[in-house]
Design an enzyme around this catalytic site. Structure first.
Site, PDB file in Angstrom:
ATOM      1  N   GLN A  82      20.451  -1.342  62.835  1.00  0.00           N
ATOM      2  CA  GLN A  82      21.425  -1.577  61.764  1.00  0.00           C
ATOM      3  C   GLN A  82      22.298  -0.347  61.482  1.00  0.00           C
ATOM      4  O   GLN A  82      23.350  -0.464  60.861  1.00  0.00           O
ATOM      5  CB  GLN A  82      20.710  -2.072  60.493  1.00  0.00           C
ATOM      6  CG  GLN A  82      20.105  -3.466  60.722  1.00  0.00           C
ATOM      7  CD  GLN A  82      19.371  -4.044  59.533  1.00  0.00           C
ATOM      8  OE1 GLN A  82      19.459  -3.532  58.420  1.00  0.00           O
ATOM      9  NE2 GLN A  82      18.629  -5.129  59.760  1.00  0.00           N
ATOM     10  N   HIS A 292      10.182  -3.169  49.494  1.00  0.00           N
ATOM     11  CA  HIS A 292      11.008  -3.586  48.350  1.00  0.00           C
ATOM     12  C   HIS A 292      10.129  -3.883  47.127  1.00  0.00           C
ATOM     13  O   HIS A 292      10.090  -3.105  46.212  1.00  0.00           O
ATOM     14  CB  HIS A 292      11.955  -4.747  48.670  1.00  0.00           C
ATOM     15  CG  HIS A 292      12.792  -4.506  49.886  1.00  0.00           C
ATOM     16  ND1 HIS A 292      13.598  -3.403  50.003  1.00  0.00           N
ATOM     17  CD2 HIS A 292      12.905  -5.183  51.071  1.00  0.00           C
ATOM     18  CE1 HIS A 292      14.199  -3.421  51.180  1.00  0.00           C
ATOM     19  NE2 HIS A 292      13.793  -4.473  51.858  1.00  0.00           N
ATOM     20  N   ASP A 343      15.913   1.839  55.556  1.00  0.00           N
ATOM     21  CA  ASP A 343      16.096   0.413  55.828  1.00  0.00           C
ATOM     22  C   ASP A 343      17.329   0.097  56.676  1.00  0.00           C
ATOM     23  O   ASP A 343      17.301   0.218  57.888  1.00  0.00           O
ATOM     24  CB  ASP A 343      16.103  -0.325  54.472  1.00  0.00           C
ATOM     25  CG  ASP A 343      16.059  -1.844  54.600  1.00  0.00           C
ATOM     26  OD1 ASP A 343      16.136  -2.342  55.718  1.00  0.00           O
ATOM     27  OD2 ASP A 343      15.960  -2.534  53.574  1.00  0.00           O
TER      28      ASP A 343
HETATM   29  C1  NGQ Z   1      15.929  -7.431  57.845  1.00  0.00           C
HETATM   30  N1  NGQ Z   1      16.728  -6.674  55.737  1.00  0.00           N
HETATM   31  O1  NGQ Z   1      14.894  -7.863  58.377  1.00  0.00           O
HETATM   32  O2  NGQ Z   1      16.705  -6.688  58.441  1.00  0.00           O
HETATM   33  C2  NGQ Z   1      16.219  -7.811  56.428  1.00  0.00           C
HETATM   34  C3  NGQ Z   1      17.204  -8.958  56.404  1.00  0.00           C
HETATM   35  C4  NGQ Z   1      15.884 -11.067  56.098  1.00  0.00           C
HETATM   36  C5  NGQ Z   1      16.418  -6.470  54.459  1.00  0.00           C
HETATM   37  N2  NGQ Z   1      15.575  -7.297  53.946  1.00  0.00           N
HETATM   38  C6  NGQ Z   1      16.699 -10.216  57.033  1.00  0.00           C
HETATM   39  N3  NGQ Z   1      16.918  -5.484  53.788  1.00  0.00           N
HETATM   40  O3  NGQ Z   1      15.276 -10.548  55.170  1.00  0.00           O
HETATM   41  O4  NGQ Z   1      15.830 -12.244  56.309  1.00  0.00           O
HETATM   42 ZN    ZN Z   2      13.898  -4.283  55.968  1.00  0.00          ZN
END
Ligand code: NGQ
Ligand code: ZN
Length: 478
Positions: A82, A292, A343
């Protein structure tokens, strides 16, 4: 690469293969209980601290630190890829932009990732982390397969690229392959964009078994059930049993209660809030990191604090995605463990995460110095030590600060920098955390005793930066 750069590379690789025992004299050092003076640090050839002795006399044989010495910080939550589009989602993409519209953009980017681009992004990111004072990372890794969901010729391809990125840069890593099977509560089938993430439970366990044989010394494995949305209870239990059979102490990380919508859906399907539901259904203990855990009620907060699990707080990403504010005071007062993660890597900065964590509390409560405590009147001391201890617990690696038996991971503040010069050590740390301009107040960053960053520079930063730029350009072109 120039001949000089190649020579420097070879020397660095050699140093990483043949580390030497070492020592350092610190006029001031932040030990697990607080500041100590005239501290002698000694480590062995494996990079493990053998003695941390306060109140010693400096000698001519032992080099003297350029300023106060702090433990290296653990970044307990990273999705390395990311970083490749950080900054590129700050525009209106939907009528009502939210976490969910960001996620749609993120999935589009994830679709294009290849093993080479992942390795290039992760390598540069891990160098950025080291330069910011993170000496370990917990990589929550879920882009496992080809875009259509078929596995690579080697199913461990993407995991191995991340381990390699860490090894090249010298950062310690806890690799957490992700279990991902459904797209919502009620066992909803995955979306096309999620096919790359899907593993059967037995296959993810086989992956762990296989990766265990490849792990270098500064790496550890764990498991990450992605979220309650993505893993049904049967799979969760089977995965935890399988993991315990492989390694009873392995860390387990899960995303939980990040968004109000997720809390509402969990309530609708189960009648229970997410953190409570998890605590009700599996044995959550000190091996766990609940990433979180933004939305908890009083009882969930109390129970999580009592479990010994770590709350994985990611202040800049949670702000960026509009998650909400983690109510920290009641959790910390009950002895809850916590640490910080970057993150989505909208920011890669230890100080910005710590500062924003405190500032969120100030803004919500209209008070100052919310997270100071009786033991630590200086907020920055409390923040730094809390995040360091919790991060170490979440990493499952021996990186719990400056004490014998832990790895010699530390950072040295630049006591000669105008913003720190002439200050007492606690004032210098407070200035570093609350009043600095980036990372220029860091003189040195060491991992297992090895100096990986000096005066802000990592030996690979130029070549890795060029590879990062190329990888990002390729991904944005597609
Ligand atoms: C992730 N990111 O897995 O990258 C997640 C988004 C989701 C965060 N939660 C995807 N910040 O949770 O479905
Ligand atoms: Zn995450």
């Amino acid at each position: 690469m120039s001949a000089d750069a190649m020579r420097a590379d070879a020397m660095r690789a050699d140093a990483m293969r043949n580390p030497a025992a070492g020592s350092l004299f610190a006029g001031d050092a932040l030990l697990p209980d607080g500041w100590a003076r005239n501290v002698l640090l000694r480590w062995d050839a494996k990079g493990m601290l053998t003695a941390v002795t306060p109140d010693t006399m400096p000698t001519s044989e032992v080099p003297r630190a350029a300023g106060p010495v702090l433990p290296g910080m653990v970044n307990l939550h990273s999705h390395a890829f990311q970083r490749g589009f950080a900054g590129l989602t700050e525009f209106r993409s939907a009528e009502d932009d939210s976490f969910w519209s960001w996620r749609a953009l993120m999935y589009r980017f994830a679709q294009r990732l290849s093993p080479d681009t992942l390795e290039a992004i992760a390598t540069y990111l891990y160098i950025e982390m080291l330069r910011a004072g993170y000496t370990s990372v917990c990589e929550f890794h879920y882009v496992h397969h080809q875009p259509d969901g078929k596995s690579y010729a080697d199913p461990g391809e993407m995991s191995l690229r991340l381990l390699r990125a860490a090894e090249k840069t010298g950062i310690g890593i806890t690799l957490l392959p992700v279990l991902y099977q459904t797209s919502g509560f009620g066992q909803k089938g995955v979306l096309d964009e999620q096919r790359r993430f899907v593993y059967r439970t037995d296959a993810v366990l086989a992956l762990l078994q296989r990766l265990g044989k490849q792990c270098h010394g500064n790496a550890r494995l764990g498991l990450a059930p992605h979220s309650l949305r993505a893993v049904p209870l049967d799979s969760l239990r089977e995965a935890l049993d399988g993991l315990a059979a492989l390694d009873a102490q392995a860390p387990v990380h899960i995303h939980i209660a990040e968004q109000q919508q997720e809390v509402n859906q969990c309530l609708a399907w189960t009648g229970t809030r997410p953190v409570a539901w998890l605590l009700d259904h599996v044995d959550v203990d000190a091996r766990w990191c609940l990433v979180h855990a933004t939305h908890m009620d009083w009882d969930e907060r109390r129970r999580l604090a009592a479990s010994g699990a770590v709350a994985g707080i990611c202040p800049t990403t949670e702000a960026n995605l509009g998650d909400g504010v983690f109510e920290a005071s009641p959790y910390l007062e009950q002895g809850g463990w916590w640490g910080i993660g970057s993150d989505s890597h909208a920011s890669v900065s230890v100080t910005e995460e710590l500062r924003l964590f405190e500032y969120g509390q100030r803004l919500g409560l209209q008070r100052r110095n919310v997270l100071a405590s009786d033991a630590h009147g200086q907020v920055a001391d409390r923040l730094y030590l809390g995040a360091s201890a919790g991060g170490a617990r979440a990493s499952g690696r021996p990186v719990a600060g400056l004490r014998a038996g832990q790895q010699a991971d530390f950072v040295v503040l630049d006591g000669r920098h105008p913003s720190l010069a002439g200050l007492q050590a606690p004032q210098a740390l407070a200035t570093h955390v609350f009043a600095n301009q980036g990372h220029e107040t860091l003189a040195e960053v060491r991992c297992a005793g090895l100096p990986l960053v000096r005066a802000g520079r990592h030996a690979l930063q130029d070549s890795a930066g060029a590879a990062f730029v190329q990888a990002r350009a390729a991904l944005l072109r597609e």
